[in-house]
Design an enzyme around this catalytic site. Structure first.
Site, PDB file in Angstrom:
ATOM      1  N   ALA A 126       0.835  -1.198   0.000  1.00 25.93           N
ATOM      2  CA  ALA A 126       0.000   0.000   0.000  1.00 25.93           C
ATOM      3  C   ALA A 126       0.872   1.250   0.000  1.00 25.93           C
ATOM      4  CB  ALA A 126      -0.908  -0.025   1.227  1.00 25.93           C
ATOM      5  N   GLU A 129      -2.163   6.755  -2.589  1.00 22.03           N
ATOM      6  CA  GLU A 129      -3.242   7.332  -1.766  1.00 22.03           C
ATOM      7  C   GLU A 129      -4.205   8.091  -2.688  1.00 22.03           C
ATOM      8  OE1 GLU A 129      -1.395   9.676   1.319  1.00 22.03           O
ATOM      9  OE2 GLU A 129      -0.430   7.894   2.199  1.00 22.03           O
ATOM     10  N   THR A 160      -4.105  -3.508  -4.762  1.00 22.54           N
ATOM     11  CA  THR A 160      -4.330  -4.863  -5.266  1.00 22.54           C
ATOM     12  C   THR A 160      -4.303  -5.826  -4.083  1.00 22.54           C
ATOM     13  OG1 THR A 160      -3.324  -4.312  -7.376  1.00 22.54           O
ATOM     14  CG2 THR A 160      -3.378  -6.664  -6.786  1.00 22.54           C
ATOM     15  N   GLU A 246       9.188  -5.047 -10.018  1.00 23.10           N
ATOM     16  CA  GLU A 246       7.751  -4.874 -10.284  1.00 23.10           C
ATOM     17  C   GLU A 246       7.502  -4.726 -11.785  1.00 23.10           C
ATOM     18  OE1 GLU A 246       6.109  -1.444  -8.336  1.00 23.10           O
ATOM     19  OE2 GLU A 246       4.078  -1.868  -9.047  1.00 23.10           O
ATOM     20  N   GLN A 283      -4.989 -10.711 -47.446  1.00 25.88           N
ATOM     21  CA  GLN A 283      -3.654 -10.220 -47.068  1.00 25.88           C
ATOM     22  C   GLN A 283      -3.720  -9.232 -45.892  1.00 25.88           C
ATOM     23  OE1 GLN A 283      -1.335  -7.756 -49.831  1.00 25.88           O
ATOM     24  NE2 GLN A 283       0.315  -9.237 -49.640  1.00 25.88           N
ATOM     25  N   GLN A 340     -10.190  -6.429 -33.672  1.00 28.86           N
ATOM     26  CA  GLN A 340     -10.467  -6.080 -35.074  1.00 28.86           C
ATOM     27  C   GLN A 340     -10.587  -7.341 -35.942  1.00 28.86           C
ATOM     28  OE1 GLN A 340     -11.024  -2.965 -35.686  1.00 28.86           O
ATOM     29  NE2 GLN A 340     -11.359  -3.109 -37.892  1.00 28.86           N
ATOM     30  N   GLY A 344     -17.254  -7.965 -35.302  1.00 28.09           N
ATOM     31  CA  GLY A 344     -18.297  -7.732 -34.287  1.00 28.09           C
ATOM     32  C   GLY A 344     -18.216  -8.730 -33.144  1.00 28.09           C
ATOM     33  N   GLU A 371       3.511   7.934 -18.963  1.00 28.86           N
ATOM     34  CA  GLU A 371       4.082   9.289 -18.985  1.00 28.86           C
ATOM     35  C   GLU A 371       5.219   9.408 -17.968  1.00 28.86           C
ATOM     36  OE1 GLU A 371       0.869   8.567 -18.825  1.00 28.86           O
ATOM     37  OE2 GLU A 371       0.093   9.335 -20.718  1.00 28.86           O
TER      38      GLU A 371
HETATM   39  C1  LIG Z   1      -5.968  -1.924 -10.896  1.00 25.06           C
HETATM   40  C2  LIG Z   1      -4.942  -1.128 -10.150  1.00 25.06           C
HETATM   41  C3  LIG Z   1      -4.123  -1.757  -9.220  1.00 25.06           C
HETATM   42  C4  LIG Z   1      -3.205  -1.018  -8.471  1.00 25.06           C
HETATM   43  N1  LIG Z   1      -2.478  -1.647  -7.486  1.00 25.06           N
HETATM   44  C5  LIG Z   1      -1.742  -0.894  -6.632  1.00 25.06           C
HETATM   45  C6  LIG Z   1      -1.136  -1.481  -5.475  1.00 25.06           C
HETATM   46  O1  LIG Z   1      -1.222  -2.698  -5.268  1.00 25.06           O
HETATM   47  N2  LIG Z   1      -0.454  -0.680  -4.618  1.00 25.06           N
HETATM   48  C7  LIG Z   1      -0.324   0.659  -4.821  1.00 25.06           C
HETATM   49  O2  LIG Z   1       0.292   1.323  -3.995  1.00 25.06           O
HETATM   50  N3  LIG Z   1      -0.879   1.253  -5.915  1.00 25.06           N
HETATM   51  C8  LIG Z   1      -1.585   0.518  -6.814  1.00 25.06           C
HETATM   52  N4  LIG Z   1      -2.172   1.098  -7.914  1.00 25.06           N
HETATM   53  C9  LIG Z   1      -1.998   2.526  -8.132  1.00 25.06           C
HETATM   54  C10 LIG Z   1      -1.165   2.868  -9.352  1.00 25.06           C
HETATM   55  O3  LIG Z   1       0.189   2.648  -9.099  1.00 25.06           O
HETATM   56  C11 LIG Z   1      -1.500   4.324  -9.712  1.00 25.06           C
HETATM   57  O4  LIG Z   1      -2.806   4.302 -10.257  1.00 25.06           O
HETATM   58  C12 LIG Z   1      -0.533   4.942 -10.692  1.00 25.06           C
HETATM   59  O5  LIG Z   1       0.728   5.105 -10.093  1.00 25.06           O
HETATM   60  C13 LIG Z   1      -1.026   6.291 -11.209  1.00 25.06           C
HETATM   61  O6  LIG Z   1      -1.476   7.125 -10.187  1.00 25.06           O
HETATM   62  P1  LIG Z   1      -2.926   7.811 -10.316  1.00 25.06           P
HETATM   63  O7  LIG Z   1      -3.884   6.757 -10.688  1.00 25.06           O
HETATM   64  O8  LIG Z   1      -3.185   8.586  -9.083  1.00 25.06           O
HETATM   65  O9  LIG Z   1      -2.817   8.798 -11.555  1.00 25.06           O
HETATM   66  P2  LIG Z   1      -2.225  10.304 -11.547  1.00 25.06           P
HETATM   67  O10 LIG Z   1      -0.872  10.310 -10.941  1.00 25.06           O
HETATM   68  O11 LIG Z   1      -3.239  11.246 -10.994  1.00 25.06           O
HETATM   69  O12 LIG Z   1      -2.060  10.574 -13.111  1.00 25.06           O
HETATM   70  C14 LIG Z   1      -3.113  11.055 -13.941  1.00 25.06           C
HETATM   71  C15 LIG Z   1      -2.517  11.345 -15.313  1.00 25.06           C
HETATM   72  O13 LIG Z   1      -1.534  12.390 -15.206  1.00 25.06           O
HETATM   73  C16 LIG Z   1      -0.287  11.944 -15.741  1.00 25.06           C
HETATM   74  N5  LIG Z   1       0.811  12.535 -14.953  1.00 25.06           N
HETATM   75  C17 LIG Z   1       0.959  12.598 -13.614  1.00 25.06           C
HETATM   76  N6  LIG Z   1       2.135  13.177 -13.313  1.00 25.06           N
HETATM   77  C18 LIG Z   1       2.772  13.470 -14.482  1.00 25.06           C
HETATM   78  C19 LIG Z   1       4.015  14.066 -14.822  1.00 25.06           C
HETATM   79  N7  LIG Z   1       4.885  14.468 -13.897  1.00 25.06           N
HETATM   80  N8  LIG Z   1       4.319  14.182 -16.145  1.00 25.06           N
HETATM   81  C20 LIG Z   1       3.452  13.756 -17.101  1.00 25.06           C
HETATM   82  N9  LIG Z   1       2.253  13.194 -16.831  1.00 25.06           N
HETATM   83  C21 LIG Z   1       1.912  13.045 -15.539  1.00 25.06           C
HETATM   84  C22 LIG Z   1      -0.312  10.423 -15.568  1.00 25.06           C
HETATM   85  O14 LIG Z   1       0.602   9.783 -16.417  1.00 25.06           O
HETATM   86  C23 LIG Z   1      -1.768  10.123 -15.905  1.00 25.06           C
HETATM   87  O15 LIG Z   1      -1.928  10.086 -17.288  1.00 25.06           O
HETATM   88  C24 LIG Z   1      -3.068   0.371  -8.700  1.00 25.06           C
HETATM   89  C25 LIG Z   1      -3.850   0.991  -9.678  1.00 25.06           C
HETATM   90  C26 LIG Z   1      -4.792   0.278 -10.384  1.00 25.06           C
HETATM   91  C27 LIG Z   1      -5.663   0.989 -11.387  1.00 25.06           C
END
Ligand SMILES: Cc1cc2nc3c(=O)[nH]c(=O)nc-3n(C[C@H](O)[C@H](O)[C@H](O)COP(=O)(O)OP(=O)(O)OC[C@H]3O[C@@H](n4cnc5c(N)ncnc54)[C@H](O)[C@@H]3O)c2cc1C
Length: 383
Positions: A126, A129, A160, A246, A283, A340, A344, A371
């Protein structure tokens, strides 16, 4: 780099692929529909020794290393068509168990790892946040020392295995004076400690067999002996050290998934007839299959190389960052082409390509977005 697989690698690959085809694949659609983790199957996986592939033998693991574990998890993705279960499985092994093995005291390892290797205890990590995702170091969960216990308060997001974990590696801020990655510490939290619970299971687009939730800490009491690694090194030590692992092991089921998709497309293209002949004779379809096969080979090379570098203790942060976003592109391309080719029918739930089309998206988000990985790679290129 040696491309020959060892006897041990061939054996584990064959065993896991057979298990995945016979036991995982038949459940995959139902688990996705019900958004359910296959607990009975997990217990079986534990008995077969599949839950501790990265752990040392003395803790009940099989110590396969990065290359061996990639081949094993790729075989699971190829045979099982169940990316969700693979995500929970890989997270348990890497970001939970391996972090404890790498940073734990002997006492901590003996207490937690045998139960995690056998699958009796499921692990989570974890870090994320609600307000800190990509900017993980801005986390606000607090851990305050009171006597011989730390008191944890805060909420973790998108965890997760959150709803099913017995043990979690939790990163919290122990020094509020320090900003960013400094002042954070890792803890091993288990169910015997009062004051933490999983929020409601989150309803996801894909990876639905893998349960995801918040983890909420309300005056959660963690004994000082459950600090993982040095105080203050939760981000700079524990969290950052596991990143290459990871990005390697969690990529492996996707490698198997794209192989499975190609297999499905070849079968479908030979069976489906339009204009009086199989669509495989067009093709345009043949080119799609050839491009998919080329992308699969490129994806395999990227992931095998970084796994090999990890096994040889070589620094590979540039390689894993480049590979993380490029692999996501390759996997997304294949998921799209697979639907694709199915026309359908590709949008219908009875075809596994539909499920993969939803599952693959996590490849560009989880464990560091595309990103953010481009940022890391670009910084290294420009320094
Ligand atoms: C199914 C699932 C399982 C997960 N499991 C875990 C887990 O077990 N433990 C855990 O701790 N976390 C977990 N995560 C969290 C995951 O690591 C985060 O979702 C991920 O790091 C992105 O953070 P965010 O979702 O808050 O997106 P954000 O950080 O809010 O990003 C939103 C958008 O802004 C872009 N962005 C943000 N900062 C920048 C920057 N500096 N430059 C360019 N673009 C930027 C991002 O690329 C993205 O496109 C999980 C997420 C999912 C969906």
């Amino acid at each position: 780099m040696d491309f020959n697989k060892s006897e041990e690698h061939l054996a584990i690959e064959a065993s896991i692929e057979k298990f995945a085809r016979n036991e995982m694949a038949p459940l995959a659609r139902e688990l996705d529909e019900k958004s359910e983790f296959p607990m009975e199957l997990w217990r079986k996986m534990g008995q077969l020794g599949y839950c501790g592939l990265l752990l040392e033998e003395k803790y009940g693991g099989s110590n396969l290393g990065a290359v061996g574990s990639v081949l094993a998890m790729q075989a699971a993705g190829r045979g099982g068509a169940d990316q969700g279960t693979c995500l929970s499985w890989a997270s348990h092994m890497v970001i939970a168990s391996l972090n404890i093995q790498t940073w734990g005291t002997e006492e901590q390892k003996e207490k937690y790892l045998p139960k995690m290797a056998s699958g009796e205890w499921i692990g989570a990590m974890a870090l994320t946040e609600p307000g800190s995702g990509s900017d993980a170091s801005s986390l606000t969960t607090r851990a305050t020392l009171k006597g011989d216990k730390y008191i944890l308060n805060g909420t973790k997001m998108f965890i997760t295995n959150g709803p099913i974990c017995e043990v979690a590696v939790v990163i919290a801020r122990t020094d509020p004076e320090k900003k960013g990655a400094s002042g954070c510490t890792a803890f091993i939290v288990d169910r015997s400690m009062p004051g933490w619970y999983a929020g409601q299971k989150l309803d996801k687009m894909g990876m639905r067999a893998s349960p995801t939730s918040e983890l909420v800490f309300e005056n959660c009491e963690v004994p000082v002996e459950n600090v993982l690694g040095p105080v203050g090194m939760g981000m700079k030590g524990v969290a950052f050290s596991g990143v290459n692992w990871e990005r390697t092991i969690l990529a492996a089921p996707f490698l198997g998934g794209i192989e499975y998709n190609l297999e499905q497309c070849i079968k479908y293209a030979k069976e489906r007839e339009q204009f009086g002949r199989p669509i495989a004779s067009f093709q345009a379809i043949q080119h799609k299959l050839a491009e998919m096969a080329a992308c699969i080979e490129a994806a395999k090379l990227l992931v095998y190389r970084q796994a090999w570098m990890i096994d040889h203790n070589l620094p590979c942060i540039k390689e894993t960052s480049l590979s993380k976003f490029f692999l996501a592109k390759l996997v997304g391309f294949i998921a799209d082409e697979a639907v694709q080719i199915h026309g359908g029918y590709g949008l219908m739930k009875e075809y596994p390509v539909e499920r993969f089309f939803r599952d693959w998206k996590l490849a560009s988000i989880g464990g560091g977005t595309s990103e953010v990985n481009k940022n890391i790679a670009a910084q290294l290129l420009l320094k």
